[in-house]
Write a protein that holds these residues in place. Structure first.
Motif, mmCIF file in Angstrom:
data_model
loop_
_atom_site.group_PDB
_atom_site.id
_atom_site.type_symbol
_atom_site.label_atom_id
_atom_site.label_comp_id
_atom_site.label_asym_id
_atom_site.label_seq_id
_atom_site.Cartn_x
_atom_site.Cartn_y
_atom_site.Cartn_z
ATOM 1 N N MET A 1 0.858 -1.164 0.000
ATOM 2 C CA MET A 1 0.000 0.000 0.000
ATOM 3 C C MET A 1 0.902 1.224 0.000
ATOM 4 S SD MET A 1 -1.616 2.762 1.712
ATOM 5 C CE MET A 1 -0.874 2.632 3.287
ATOM 6 N N GLU A 2 0.688 2.103 -0.970
ATOM 7 C CA GLU A 2 1.474 3.340 -1.028
ATOM 8 C C GLU A 2 0.535 4.530 -1.006
ATOM 9 O OE1 GLU A 2 5.062 3.909 -3.342
ATOM 10 O OE2 GLU A 2 4.754 1.884 -4.125
ATOM 11 N N TRP A 3 0.984 5.564 -0.324
ATOM 12 C CA TRP A 3 0.234 6.802 -0.252
ATOM 13 C C TRP A 3 1.243 7.927 -0.383
ATOM 14 C CZ3 TRP A 3 -0.415 10.645 3.782
ATOM 15 C CH2 TRP A 3 -1.524 11.474 3.583
ATOM 16 N N SER A 4 0.978 8.843 -1.284
ATOM 17 C CA SER A 4 1.906 9.934 -1.553
ATOM 18 C C SER A 4 1.129 11.239 -1.634
ATOM 19 C CB SER A 4 2.629 9.658 -2.869
ATOM 20 O OG SER A 4 3.481 10.718 -3.170
ATOM 21 N N CYS A 5 1.715 12.300 -1.101
ATOM 22 C CA CYS A 5 1.069 13.612 -1.165
ATOM 23 C C CYS A 5 2.114 14.712 -0.996
ATOM 24 C CB CYS A 5 -0.018 13.738 -0.106
ATOM 25 S SG CYS A 5 0.632 13.742 1.546
ATOM 26 N N ASN A 6 1.675 15.922 -1.156
ATOM 27 C CA ASN A 6 2.522 17.093 -0.986
ATOM 28 C C ASN A 6 2.619 17.400 0.514
ATOM 29 O OD1 ASN A 6 3.694 19.634 -0.945
ATOM 30 N ND2 ASN A 6 2.631 20.290 -2.788
ATOM 31 N N PRO A 7 3.821 17.529 1.070
ATOM 32 C CA PRO A 7 3.942 17.768 2.508
ATOM 33 C C PRO A 7 3.392 19.129 2.952
ATOM 34 C CG PRO A 7 6.098 17.866 1.474
ATOM 35 C CD PRO A 7 5.132 17.398 0.430
ATOM 36 N N LEU A 8 3.167 20.033 2.016
ATOM 37 C CA LEU A 8 2.604 21.332 2.382
ATOM 38 C C LEU A 8 1.161 21.211 2.863
ATOM 39 C CD1 LEU A 8 3.925 23.498 -0.592
ATOM 40 C CD2 LEU A 8 4.899 23.266 1.695
ATOM 41 N N TRP A 9 0.469 20.166 2.442
ATOM 42 C CA TRP A 9 -0.953 20.016 2.753
ATOM 43 C C TRP A 9 -1.223 18.933 3.788
ATOM 44 C CZ3 TRP A 9 -3.002 24.162 1.040
ATOM 45 C CH2 TRP A 9 -2.536 24.740 -0.133
ATOM 46 N N VAL A 10 -0.195 18.428 4.415
ATOM 47 C CA VAL A 10 -0.356 17.327 5.362
ATOM 48 C C VAL A 10 -0.413 17.854 6.788
ATOM 49 C CG1 VAL A 10 0.743 15.258 6.305
ATOM 50 C CG2 VAL A 10 0.795 15.673 3.884
ATOM 51 N N GLN A 11 -1.313 17.256 7.553
ATOM 52 C CA GLN A 11 -1.375 17.524 8.985
ATOM 53 C C GLN A 11 -1.180 16.205 9.721
ATOM 54 O OE1 GLN A 11 -5.178 19.297 9.678
ATOM 55 N NE2 GLN A 11 -4.413 21.362 9.297
ATOM 56 N N LEU A 12 -0.504 16.258 10.840
ATOM 57 C CA LEU A 12 -0.309 15.081 11.669
ATOM 58 C C LEU A 12 -1.274 15.161 12.837
ATOM 59 C CD1 LEU A 12 1.388 12.517 12.189
ATOM 60 C CD2 LEU A 12 2.868 13.934 13.591
ATOM 61 N N GLU A 13 -2.208 14.211 12.891
ATOM 62 C CA GLU A 13 -3.178 14.155 13.987
ATOM 63 C C GLU A 13 -2.742 13.097 14.991
ATOM 64 O OE1 GLU A 13 -7.155 13.379 12.749
ATOM 65 O OE2 GLU A 13 -7.365 15.306 11.749
ATOM 66 N N GLN A 14 -2.964 13.406 16.262
ATOM 67 C CA GLN A 14 -2.616 12.473 17.331
ATOM 68 C C GLN A 14 -3.847 12.261 18.209
ATOM 69 O OE1 GLN A 14 0.655 14.082 19.547
ATOM 70 N NE2 GLN A 14 1.794 14.629 17.720
ATOM 71 N N THR A 15 -4.136 11.030 18.524
ATOM 72 C CA THR A 15 -5.182 10.738 19.496
ATOM 73 C C THR A 15 -4.533 9.972 20.631
ATOM 74 O OG1 THR A 15 -5.793 8.662 18.435
ATOM 75 C CG2 THR A 15 -6.989 10.621 17.736
ATOM 76 N N GLY A 16 -5.010 10.241 21.825
ATOM 77 C CA GLY A 16 -4.390 9.561 22.950
ATOM 78 C C GLY A 16 -5.130 9.786 24.239
ATOM 79 N N ASP A 17 -4.518 9.331 25.279
ATOM 80 C CA ASP A 17 -5.056 9.388 26.626
ATOM 81 C C ASP A 17 -4.018 10.074 27.507
ATOM 82 O OD1 ASP A 17 -5.231 7.531 29.414
ATOM 83 O OD2 ASP A 17 -7.157 8.160 28.548
ATOM 84 N N PRO A 18 -4.443 10.943 28.442
ATOM 85 C CA PRO A 18 -3.458 11.611 29.297
ATOM 86 C C PRO A 18 -2.598 10.645 30.114
ATOM 87 C CG PRO A 18 -5.619 12.627 29.539
ATOM 88 C CD PRO A 18 -5.802 11.424 28.681
ATOM 89 N N GLU A 19 -3.164 9.530 30.548
ATOM 90 C CA GLU A 19 -2.400 8.562 31.323
ATOM 91 C C GLU A 19 -1.519 7.677 30.455
ATOM 92 O OE1 GLU A 19 -4.333 5.983 34.143
ATOM 93 O OE2 GLU A 19 -5.645 7.623 34.745
ATOM 94 N N PHE A 20 -2.064 7.227 29.341
ATOM 95 C CA PHE A 20 -1.370 6.249 28.510
ATOM 96 C C PHE A 20 -0.407 6.893 27.530
ATOM 97 C CE2 PHE A 20 -1.272 3.230 24.897
ATOM 98 C CZ PHE A 20 -0.714 2.159 25.563
#
Length: 173
Positions: free
Chosen positions: A105-124
């Motif tokens: 599986m390949e995914w390619s895009c322009n880094p100018l339009w990319v956002q890094l999302e993070q989901t998590g828990d305060p404890e974990f």
């Protein structure tokens, strides 16, 4: 002057970030062999003891236990063949994932339009990382632990910021 289309901006670009993510396995092949010999030996001795007491069918169950443990470890080792490569250049962010079965599986895009999302828990800590661009959402670093995800996200964000800033001119070099 002759017209030539030999200029390709994707060639000779510096790599801002490159990482290969693989599942962690704490037991190597030698450790697996030692463990299986130990389990086989214990099962053999226990099976002989039960056979001498007159419970001879138990020997088969001990052999079945050894086979099931062997099969489980083989499946675990096969899943360790999965890899995920993430590369950032000034004009492209590429994610290349190969499953343990060899599916690509390949995914390619322009880094100018990319956002890094993070989901998590305060404890974990960080539980999931996603790259989001133009409505597409790709999960990355699924096999990393929470602390590894945090350092991975920090390094990837730094590379994305460098790509968004653009090339810098250094007359000394």
């Amino acid at each position: 002057m002759t017209a030539s289309n030999d200029f390709d901006p994707t060639l000779d670009q510096p790599t801002l970030f490159s990482a290969r993510v693989t599942p962690h396995r704490s037991l190597n092949r030698t450790g697996f062999l030692v463990l299986m010999i130990f389990i086989g030996g214990v099962s053999f001795v226990a099976g002989i003891a039960f056979m001498l007491m007159g419970a001879w069918p138990v020997v088969g169950f001990f052999g079945l236990d050894v086979l099931v443990i062997y099969w489980a470890f083989r499946v675990n080792f096969r899943s360790a063949d999965a890899t995920e490569d993430i590369m950032v250049t000034p004009t492209e962010l590429r994610v290349r994932r190969i499953s343990h079965r060899g599916h690509l599986m390949e995914w390619s895009c322009n880094p100018l339009w990319v956002q890094l999302e993070q989901t998590g828990d305060p404890e974990f800590g960080i539980e999931r990382l996603y790259l989001v661009s133009r409505g597409h959402r790709v999960s990355i670093g699924q096999v990393l632990g929470p602390d590894e995800k945090a350092s991975f996200a920090k390094a990837l964000l730094a590379a994305l910021q460098v790509a968004k800033r653009g090339p810098t001119y250094n007359p000394v070099v």
